[in-house]
Design an enzyme around this catalytic site. Structure first.
Site, mmCIF file in Angstrom:
data_model
loop_
_atom_site.group_PDB
_atom_site.id
_atom_site.type_symbol
_atom_site.label_atom_id
_atom_site.label_comp_id
_atom_site.label_asym_id
_atom_site.label_seq_id
_atom_site.Cartn_x
_atom_site.Cartn_y
_atom_site.Cartn_z
ATOM 1 N N PHE A 23 -0.878 -2.812 39.209
ATOM 2 C CA PHE A 23 -1.787 -2.614 38.082
ATOM 3 C C PHE A 23 -1.584 -3.766 37.088
ATOM 4 O O PHE A 23 -0.455 -4.134 36.812
ATOM 5 C CB PHE A 23 -1.522 -1.266 37.402
ATOM 6 C CG PHE A 23 -2.626 -0.815 36.506
ATOM 7 C CD1 PHE A 23 -3.755 -0.214 37.024
ATOM 8 C CD2 PHE A 23 -2.540 -1.013 35.139
ATOM 9 C CE1 PHE A 23 -4.791 0.206 36.207
ATOM 10 C CE2 PHE A 23 -3.566 -0.609 34.304
ATOM 11 C CZ PHE A 23 -4.695 -0.005 34.836
ATOM 12 N N GLU A 63 5.664 3.686 38.815
ATOM 13 C CA GLU A 63 6.316 3.801 40.126
ATOM 14 C C GLU A 63 7.494 2.847 40.309
ATOM 15 O O GLU A 63 8.195 2.913 41.324
ATOM 16 C CB GLU A 63 5.288 3.573 41.239
ATOM 17 C CG GLU A 63 4.243 4.661 41.358
ATOM 18 C CD GLU A 63 3.123 4.590 40.323
ATOM 19 O OE1 GLU A 63 2.521 5.641 40.044
ATOM 20 O OE2 GLU A 63 2.860 3.489 39.799
ATOM 21 N N ALA A 85 3.116 -5.075 33.816
ATOM 22 C CA ALA A 85 2.560 -5.179 32.466
ATOM 23 C C ALA A 85 1.876 -3.870 32.110
ATOM 24 O O ALA A 85 1.077 -3.347 32.890
ATOM 25 C CB ALA A 85 1.561 -6.329 32.391
ATOM 26 N N VAL A 86 2.232 -3.359 30.952
ATOM 27 C CA VAL A 86 1.582 -2.175 30.401
ATOM 28 C C VAL A 86 0.942 -2.633 29.092
ATOM 29 O O VAL A 86 1.643 -3.063 28.178
ATOM 30 C CB VAL A 86 2.580 -1.028 30.162
ATOM 31 C CG1 VAL A 86 1.860 0.220 29.665
ATOM 32 C CG2 VAL A 86 3.374 -0.720 31.434
ATOM 33 N N ILE A 87 -0.378 -2.553 29.042
ATOM 34 C CA ILE A 87 -1.121 -3.066 27.889
ATOM 35 C C ILE A 87 -1.743 -1.891 27.148
ATOM 36 O O ILE A 87 -2.405 -1.041 27.758
ATOM 37 C CB ILE A 87 -2.201 -4.068 28.352
ATOM 38 C CG1 ILE A 87 -1.511 -5.221 29.109
ATOM 39 C CG2 ILE A 87 -3.004 -4.591 27.164
ATOM 40 C CD1 ILE A 87 -2.455 -6.134 29.843
ATOM 41 N N ASP A 90 -6.752 2.672 24.244
ATOM 42 C CA ASP A 90 -7.205 3.595 23.207
ATOM 43 C C ASP A 90 -6.616 4.991 23.336
ATOM 44 O O ASP A 90 -6.908 5.855 22.515
ATOM 45 C CB ASP A 90 -8.734 3.699 23.248
ATOM 46 C CG ASP A 90 -9.393 2.375 22.900
ATOM 47 O OD1 ASP A 90 -8.792 1.591 22.135
ATOM 48 O OD2 ASP A 90 -10.503 2.126 23.407
ATOM 49 N N THR A 91 -5.795 5.209 24.360
ATOM 50 C CA THR A 91 -5.219 6.543 24.576
ATOM 51 C C THR A 91 -3.694 6.447 24.572
ATOM 52 O O THR A 91 -3.128 5.353 24.649
ATOM 53 C CB THR A 91 -5.679 7.116 25.933
ATOM 54 O OG1 THR A 91 -5.080 6.340 26.983
ATOM 55 C CG2 THR A 91 -7.200 7.094 26.065
ATOM 56 N N HIS A 93 -1.749 6.906 26.891
ATOM 57 C CA HIS A 93 -1.260 6.557 28.220
ATOM 58 C C HIS A 93 -0.230 5.434 28.167
ATOM 59 O O HIS A 93 0.790 5.467 28.869
ATOM 60 C CB HIS A 93 -2.457 6.159 29.107
ATOM 61 C CG HIS A 93 -2.097 5.947 30.536
ATOM 62 N ND1 HIS A 93 -1.998 4.704 31.102
ATOM 63 C CD2 HIS A 93 -1.803 6.833 31.521
ATOM 64 C CE1 HIS A 93 -1.655 4.819 32.373
ATOM 65 N NE2 HIS A 93 -1.538 6.097 32.654
ATOM 66 N N PHE A 118 14.668 -5.363 33.631
ATOM 67 C CA PHE A 118 13.426 -4.793 33.108
ATOM 68 C C PHE A 118 12.474 -5.932 32.763
ATOM 69 O O PHE A 118 12.551 -6.521 31.695
ATOM 70 C CB PHE A 118 13.709 -3.931 31.879
ATOM 71 C CG PHE A 118 12.496 -3.233 31.340
ATOM 72 C CD1 PHE A 118 11.962 -2.141 32.002
ATOM 73 C CD2 PHE A 118 11.878 -3.674 30.185
ATOM 74 C CE1 PHE A 118 10.836 -1.491 31.508
ATOM 75 C CE2 PHE A 118 10.751 -3.041 29.685
ATOM 76 C CZ PHE A 118 10.233 -1.940 30.351
#
Length: 158
Positions: A23, A63, A85-87, A90-91, A93, A118
């Site tokens: 992702f 995961e 990467a976690v971007i 609007d939620t 999540h 990490f």
């Protein structure tokens, strides 16, 4: 007084696993490229037939801990690098995924005794992620250096 430190000099006997989140692969591919470049320049064999480096892909950052755990438990690797990467969106999540990925990766490292690096970017915008994955600086390189240092440090402590 003893001073024990890891080095970047002799990496020829380290076995490293990299776990990459698919992702946001625009970012994770750049991180992986920087990571592999650094490892190669520090003596890690990155060829297709290498027994020093394995790369595993997972669907997303959530995961990363379970696959890192499976790899660490195999006993074949001195260090595991996680990349993703976690971007922020609007939620909520973002908060859940970033928190669980970081906690899970830390728990795996403590539980297995294998250093888990990490290498998950947690950014507010895609632009910030792109800057950290190569436009200004490729943090994949830094994560590889951390892995080399921790791998050699763990060997020094044995």
């Amino acid at each position: 007084m003893a001073t024990i430190e890891g080095t970047f000099k002799d990496s020829s006997d380290l076995r490293i696993a990299i776990v990459v989140a698919r992702f946001n692969d625009l970012i994770s591919n750049k991180l992986l490229s920087g990571c592999i470049d650094c490892l190669s320049r520090h003596g890690i064999d990155i060829s297709e037939t290498s027994d020093q480096l394995d790369v595993t892909w997972v669907p997303g950052a959530f995961e990363l801990p379970i696959i890192s755990q499976a790899l660490a438990r195999k006993g074949q690797y001195e260090v595991v690098i996680t990349l993703g990467a976690v971007i922020r969106g609007d939620t909520p999540h973002f908060d859940v995924v970033a928190s669980e990925a970081s906690k899970g990766i830390a728990a795996v490292s403590r539980e297995t005794g294998v250093p888990i690096i990490f290498g998950v970017l947690t950014t507010d915008t895609m632009q910030q992620a792109l800057e950290r994955a190569g436009i200004k600086n490729n943090l994949g390189w830094n994560y590889a250096l951390q892995a080399l240092e921790m791998g050699s440090l763990m060997k020094a402590l044995k």
